[in-house]
Design a protein around this motif. Structure first.
Motif, PDB file in Angstrom:
ATOM      1  N   SER A 161      -2.170   3.919  -7.170  1.00 34.78           N
ATOM      2  CA  SER A 161      -2.667   2.789  -6.380  1.00 34.78           C
ATOM      3  C   SER A 161      -3.758   2.047  -7.123  1.00 34.78           C
ATOM      4  CB  SER A 161      -3.210   3.289  -5.029  1.00 34.78           C
ATOM      5  OG  SER A 161      -2.186   3.832  -4.236  1.00 34.78           O
ATOM      6  N   ARG A 162      -4.682   2.788  -7.690  1.00 28.53           N
ATOM      7  CA  ARG A 162      -5.786   2.145  -8.404  1.00 28.53           C
ATOM      8  C   ARG A 162      -5.285   1.398  -9.625  1.00 28.53           C
ATOM      9  NH1 ARG A 162      -9.775  -0.992  -8.239  1.00 28.53           N
ATOM     10  NH2 ARG A 162     -11.236  -0.798  -9.990  1.00 28.53           N
ATOM     11  N   VAL A 210      -3.242   8.276  -5.453  1.00 28.84           N
ATOM     12  CA  VAL A 210      -4.535   7.602  -5.629  1.00 28.84           C
ATOM     13  C   VAL A 210      -4.598   6.908  -6.987  1.00 28.84           C
ATOM     14  CG1 VAL A 210      -7.021   7.993  -5.906  1.00 28.84           C
ATOM     15  CG2 VAL A 210      -5.771   9.115  -4.040  1.00 28.84           C
ATOM     16  N   ILE A 211      -4.191   7.607  -8.034  1.00 32.01           N
ATOM     17  CA  ILE A 211      -4.251   7.036  -9.384  1.00 32.01           C
ATOM     18  C   ILE A 211      -3.289   5.858  -9.520  1.00 32.01           C
ATOM     19  CG2 ILE A 211      -3.749   7.515 -11.816  1.00 32.01           C
ATOM     20  CD1 ILE A 211      -4.716  10.431 -11.219  1.00 32.01           C
ATOM     21  N   LYS A 236     -20.231  -1.427  -2.720  1.00 30.22           N
ATOM     22  CA  LYS A 236     -18.980  -1.137  -2.022  1.00 30.22           C
ATOM     23  C   LYS A 236     -19.260  -0.599  -0.626  1.00 30.22           C
ATOM     24  CE  LYS A 236     -14.684   1.500  -2.274  1.00 30.22           C
ATOM     25  NZ  LYS A 236     -13.844   2.439  -3.079  1.00 30.22           N
ATOM     26  N   ARG A 294       0.858  -1.177   0.000  1.00 29.46           N
ATOM     27  CA  ARG A 294       0.000   0.000   0.000  1.00 29.46           C
ATOM     28  C   ARG A 294       0.895   1.227   0.000  1.00 29.46           C
ATOM     29  NH1 ARG A 294      -5.067   0.519   4.334  1.00 29.46           N
ATOM     30  NH2 ARG A 294      -6.059   2.378   3.444  1.00 29.46           N
ATOM     31  N   ARG A 334      -3.787  -1.833  -8.771  1.00 26.59           N
ATOM     32  CA  ARG A 334      -4.713  -2.691  -8.033  1.00 26.59           C
ATOM     33  C   ARG A 334      -4.307  -2.834  -6.573  1.00 26.59           C
ATOM     34  NH1 ARG A 334      -6.836  -1.447 -12.105  1.00 26.59           N
ATOM     35  NH2 ARG A 334      -7.980  -2.789 -13.567  1.00 26.59           N
ATOM     36  N   GLY A 345      -9.914  10.445  -2.418  1.00 25.43           N
ATOM     37  CA  GLY A 345      -9.877   9.039  -2.794  1.00 25.43           C
ATOM     38  C   GLY A 345      -8.947   8.197  -1.941  1.00 25.43           C
ATOM     39  N   ALA A 366      -6.534   1.713  -1.622  1.00 22.97           N
ATOM     40  CA  ALA A 366      -6.368   3.163  -1.689  1.00 22.97           C
ATOM     41  C   ALA A 366      -5.299   3.607  -0.695  1.00 22.97           C
ATOM     42  CB  ALA A 366      -7.693   3.853  -1.396  1.00 22.97           C
TER      43      ALA A 366
END
Length: 283
Positions: A174-175, A171-172, A261, A142, A178, A204, A181
Motif C-alpha cells: 500500500s505504501r 502495508v508495504i 501527521k 485501498r 501510494r 501499520g 494504509a
C-alpha cells in the motif's frame, strides 16, 4: 452518532452488514461506523443472493449510500452483481472478494462507472503473493485483509505472529503504491477487540473490518491518535517553531513529520485538546 463526514481514504471502522438482513441497513447507517459495506458475498447463501442483491439495489436507490462487497471474479455471481449494481445511485464503491490479481481489479473496473472505487480484499495465499500488482492496479482504492479466509486457505492459526508476514505485505504494498494504509480483518469477540485493534495499528494498518456495529466506538478510538499523542504532537510542533526550526539531531525531522501527521488525524477525526492542557505542555 454516524461518522458520515469521514473520508473513506482514512476511514477506521468498516461495518459489514449481511445483505440478506435489510432490516439491519438503517441500524448500520445510524451507527458510529465510519463506513458501511453491504455484504452479498460470504454473508449470503447462494439461494438467497438474488433477493439480497435486489434489496441492496433498492436501498441504494432510495437516498442511502454504502459500499457493497461483491462476489469474487471467479464466481458465478460476479458478473450479475456488477450488472445490477452498476446504476445504483448510492453505490460508494465495491469491495472485491478474494482478489488474487490485478486483472481481477481491472476486469471489475471495466464493468463499473468510470472512477468507481474498488477495495481489493486480499484473503488467499495467491492474493498475498500478487499484492504488489493488485495495489498498483489503476482502480485499486485501498487494500483490505480477509483474515478468516486467509487462515482457512493457508491453515495458519490465530496467533498474531502467524499473520504478521501477510499483514506486512499489505502495508508495504500500500505504501509503495501510494495508497491509504490497509484495512485489517475483523476481531470476532468484544473481549479481543482492544488487542486486535492495537495490533492492526502497530502493524501499520489504519482501518478494521467489523461484523457488528457495537465495535465501532472502540475501533474508532483505537485507530485514532490518543489524547496523549495529540498533546505530544502539538507540543513538539510548537517547540520546533519557537526554536526557529532548529534541527538538533537526525531524529527531529522524522519526529516533526510524525507530529504533523498526528495533528492532521486529530483534525480529521475531531479530536481536541483543551487550551489549559496545551498551556501546561513543556517541551
Amino acid at each position: 452518532m454516524p461518522q458520515t463526514d469521514i473520508s473513506p481514504a482514512i476511514a477506521r471502522s468498516w461495518l459489514l452488514v449481511p445483505a440478506s438482513k435489510p432490516e439491519l441497513f438503517q441500524i448500520a447507517q445510524e451507527s458510529e461506523a465510519d463506513a458501511i459495506i453491504i455484504d452479498i458475498e460470504d454473508a449470503v447463501a447462494a439461494k438467497d443472493k438474488a433477493q439480497a442483491r435486489a434489496d441492496t439495489v433498492e436501498w441504494l436507490s432510495t437516498g442511502h449510500r454504502a459500499w457493497v462487497r461483491i462476489n469474487d471474479a471467479a464466481s458465478d455471481f460476479w458478473s450479475t452483481d456488477l450488472a445490477e449494481l452498476e446504476q445504483a445511485p448510492g453505490l460508494e464503491g465495491v469491495m472485491l472478494a478474494k482478489t488474487e490479481s490485478a486483472s481481477h481489479v481491472n476486469d471489475t473496473a471495466d464493468r463499473l462507472p468510470e472512477g468507481m472505487r474498488i477495495l481489493a480484499l486480499v484473503e488467499t495465499a495467491r492474493g498475498v503473493l500478487h499484492v504488489e500488482q493488485i495495489a498498483n492496479a489503476p482502480s485499486t482504492f485501498r487494500l483490505a485483509f480477509g483474515t478468516g479466509d486467509f487462515k482457512r486457505d493457508t491453515a495458519t492459526g490465530d496467533d498474531p505472529i502467524a499473520l504478521a508476514y501477510a499483514r506486512s505485505q499489505l502495508v508495504i504494498a500500500s505504501r509503495a503504491a501510494r495508497l491509504p494504509a490497509p484495512i485489517d480483518g475483523p476481531t470476532l469477540s468484544m473481549d479481543g477487540l482492544d488487542a486486535g485493534t492495537r495490533l492492526a495499528k502497530e502493524m501499520g494498518m489504519s482501518g478494521k473490518l467489523m461484523l457488528t456495529h457495537e465495535q465501532a466506538p472502540m475501533v474508532n478510538a483505537g485507530l485514532a491518535p490518543s489524547p496523549d499523542e495529540v498533546a505530544w504532537a502539538h507540543g513538539f510542533v510548537r517547540a520546533f517553531e519557537e526554536s526557529g526550526g532548529k534541527i538538533t539531531d537526525g531524529s527531529d525531522l522524522p519526529r516533526l513529520a510524525r507530529a504533523q501527521k498526528i495533528q492532521a488525524q486529530a483534525r480529521d477525526f475531531g479530536i481536541e485538546i483543551d487550551a489549559a492542557s496545551l498551556a501546561e505542555l513543556n517541551y
